[in-house]
Write an enzyme that holds these catalytic residues in place. Sequence first.
Site, PDB file in Angstrom:
ATOM      1  N   HIS A 224       0.819  -1.215   0.000  1.00 23.04           N
ATOM      2  CA  HIS A 224       0.000   0.000   0.000  1.00 23.04           C
ATOM      3  C   HIS A 224       0.856   1.270   0.000  1.00 23.04           C
ATOM      4  O   HIS A 224       0.327   2.379   0.103  1.00 23.04           O
ATOM      5  CB  HIS A 224      -0.912  -0.032   1.234  1.00 23.04           C
ATOM      6  CG  HIS A 224      -2.042   0.937   1.209  1.00 23.04           C
ATOM      7  ND1 HIS A 224      -2.173   1.950   2.139  1.00 23.04           N
ATOM      8  CD2 HIS A 224      -3.095   1.069   0.369  1.00 23.04           C
ATOM      9  CE1 HIS A 224      -3.253   2.647   1.885  1.00 23.04           C
ATOM     10  NE2 HIS A 224      -3.839   2.148   0.828  1.00 23.04           N
ATOM     11  N   ASP A 231      16.843  10.837  -7.951  1.00 25.92           N
ATOM     12  CA  ASP A 231      18.287  11.049  -7.810  1.00 25.92           C
ATOM     13  C   ASP A 231      18.775  10.985  -6.363  1.00 25.92           C
ATOM     14  O   ASP A 231      19.865  11.479  -6.055  1.00 25.92           O
ATOM     15  CB  ASP A 231      18.696  12.398  -8.412  1.00 25.92           C
ATOM     16  CG  ASP A 231      18.560  12.422  -9.924  1.00 25.92           C
ATOM     17  OD1 ASP A 231      18.508  11.329 -10.527  1.00 25.92           O
ATOM     18  OD2 ASP A 231      18.488  13.523 -10.505  1.00 25.92           O
ATOM     19  N   HIS A 405      -9.090  11.359   2.323  1.00 18.17           N
ATOM     20  CA  HIS A 405      -8.230  10.190   2.153  1.00 18.17           C
ATOM     21  C   HIS A 405      -6.860  10.375   2.799  1.00 18.17           C
ATOM     22  O   HIS A 405      -6.044   9.461   2.794  1.00 18.17           O
ATOM     23  CB  HIS A 405      -8.058   9.905   0.652  1.00 18.17           C
ATOM     24  CG  HIS A 405      -7.422   8.584   0.352  1.00 18.17           C
ATOM     25  ND1 HIS A 405      -6.124   8.470  -0.110  1.00 18.17           N
ATOM     26  CD2 HIS A 405      -7.901   7.321   0.428  1.00 18.17           C
ATOM     27  CE1 HIS A 405      -5.835   7.192  -0.300  1.00 18.17           C
ATOM     28  NE2 HIS A 405      -6.888   6.470   0.019  1.00 18.17           N
ATOM     29  N   LYS A 407      -3.737  10.726   5.480  1.00 17.25           N
ATOM     30  CA  LYS A 407      -3.329   9.986   6.674  1.00 17.25           C
ATOM     31  C   LYS A 407      -2.280  10.834   7.399  1.00 17.25           C
ATOM     32  O   LYS A 407      -1.090  10.803   7.057  1.00 17.25           O
ATOM     33  CB  LYS A 407      -2.738   8.624   6.303  1.00 17.25           C
ATOM     34  CG  LYS A 407      -3.642   7.767   5.372  1.00 17.25           C
ATOM     35  CD  LYS A 407      -3.311   7.954   3.939  1.00 17.25           C
ATOM     36  CE  LYS A 407      -3.888   6.920   3.010  1.00 17.25           C
ATOM     37  NZ  LYS A 407      -5.248   6.552   3.115  1.00 17.25           N
ATOM     38  N   ASP A 412       0.969  16.926  19.866  1.00 20.19           N
ATOM     39  CA  ASP A 412       1.207  18.192  20.561  1.00 20.19           C
ATOM     40  C   ASP A 412       1.547  19.280  19.535  1.00 20.19           C
ATOM     41  O   ASP A 412       0.899  19.382  18.505  1.00 20.19           O
ATOM     42  CB  ASP A 412       2.296  18.017  21.612  1.00 20.19           C
ATOM     43  CG  ASP A 412       1.862  17.078  22.744  1.00 20.19           C
ATOM     44  OD1 ASP A 412       0.645  16.935  22.936  1.00 20.19           O
ATOM     45  OD2 ASP A 412       2.730  16.486  23.407  1.00 20.19           O
TER      46      ASP A 412
END
Length: 487
Positions: A224, A231, A405, A407, A412
Site C-alpha cells: 500500500h 536522484d 483520504h 493519513k 502536541d
Amino acid sequence: MLMQFDLLHIGSLVALAHVLGVIAACHAILYTRTSQGAIAWAVSLVAMPYFTVVPYLFLGRSKFRGYADARRLENESLRTLSHPRQWDTLDSSGGHPTTELGHRVIRSLTRLGGMPFLPGNRVRTLVNGEATFAAILEAIEAAQKYVIVQFFIVRADALGEMLKDALLAKAAEGVRIYFLYDSIGSFDLPHAYTSALRAGGVDVHPFATNRKFVNRFQVNFRNHRKIVVVDGECAFVGGHNVGVEYLGGHPPLSPWRDTHIEVRGPAVASIQFVFVEDWYWATQQLPEFDAPAFGTASTADPASEGMHCIVIPSGPADRQETCSLFFVEAINAAHERIWITTPYLVPDEAVFAALRLAAMRGVDVRILIPSRRDHIVVFEASKLYAYDAVRAGVRIFRYRPGFLHQKVVLIDSVAAAVGSANLDNRSFRLNFEITVLTVDRGFAAEVEVMLMRDFQEAFEINRDEFRKAPAWRKVAMHVARLFSPVL
C-alpha cells in the site's frame, strides 16, 4: 419422485457447505494471526458458510507463516549488508527529538521502525492532488540519474498517461527508471500500459505476495506504499495514488482531500531503502544506483540544522505489529493533543484503548473521517467505533466537501507524521505501509494550520448518529464490525 431427488441434492449441497465451513473455520483458528480475526472468521464460517467460504478463499486463506519468514529473513539480510552508511555513525538516543518527545519514545520508535532519527531534513506539505503531482512531475523532469516510482494503484487514465509520458521521456534521455506497482491494487492496469513502459526502457515489475505468480486468491498482504524518489535528493510519500479521482475527477467523491509530503535531506536515503527492500523481494535484484548508493542524502552533515525525521516502514512480515504499535506510541506520547485524519476508522483494541485513555487524561483527541463513503462495510463499521469513541471523550469530525483520504497525525506542537497508513486493521497487520515522522515545531505548526482548515470544513458528531439511526442500520453496523479484523 423428482421433487425428492431435488430435495436430496439441495440437502447434500447444504451439508457440503456446512462441512466446508467447519473445515475452513478450523483452518482460521489455526492460522489467523489474531484471536479477534480467528473468532470472526470461525463464527461466520460455521454460521453462514454459504456467504463466507468463498470470501475466506480470497481474504483468509494464505501461506502467511512461510511468506512472513521468507520476507523477514530477506529484509534483515538486506539491512545488514546494504543499509545507508549514516545509520552506523548517528546516535539517535539523544538530541532534539529526545528533548521534544522524551528518550523512551525515541528509543521505542527507532527500535520499532529499525531506522534512526536523522537531522538536517526539509519537509513540505503538498495539499491535494494538483500540488502533489505537479511537484512529482517537476522533480521527474529534473532527474539526471534515476527515478523510483512505487504506487498501490496506477490507472491508465489521464493522470496515468501523464506519468507514463514523463517517465518515458526521461528514460529516452538515459535516466534509469524503476517502476513498482501492486498487482492487486492495480489489477485493472492494462497490459498495454506496462508494455509501453518496458518498450521505452523503464524497468517495470508488479509486487505480489508470491514471487512466482500473481495469486488472485490472495488479496491480503498488499503493498500500500506510495513512494517517489528522484536522484536520491528528494522523495515523495503520502496518500495519493495515480488516478484522476485523486485530482477530484470522480464526481461522487470529489473534491478529493489528500496530503503528500516532499522530503529532502538524509531521510531520503531511508525512504529509498524501503523501496529497495520491496524491489528486491519482487525481482531478486538490487536496483543500480550511482555512488553514493543512496544518493546525496548520505553525504549530509548529521549536525546540520533542519528537521529531524524517522521513516517507519511496516508490514505483515514484521516481528512486531509495527503500524499498530506506532499509533499506540504516538497517542501515548501526546500530552496536550493528538489529532488524526484517516479515511477509515476501524482500530484494533490496543489503538482504541490508547485513544480512550488519552482522552481520559485530558489530551485533546480529535479524529477526522469522511462524511462520504467509498467502501460501505468499512463505513458502517466506522460508525460504531465513532460512537464508542465519542462516549469515551474522543472528538470525531466528519469532513463535508468531499472524500477525505489523507493519513496525518499531529502530536502536541512538536511532531507530525504523514504516510500511507490508515487507522484500520488492514494497515495495522495486512498491508505494507510507510510513515514519515517529523519532529520540528515549525513543521508541526504548518500541519496544524492545514488541519484547522480541514476541521473548519467538518462537523462534529455526537452520540445521536448512532442513537437516532433506524434499527436496521444499527444491525448493519454491528454486522459490519464483525469483519473489522480484515477491513
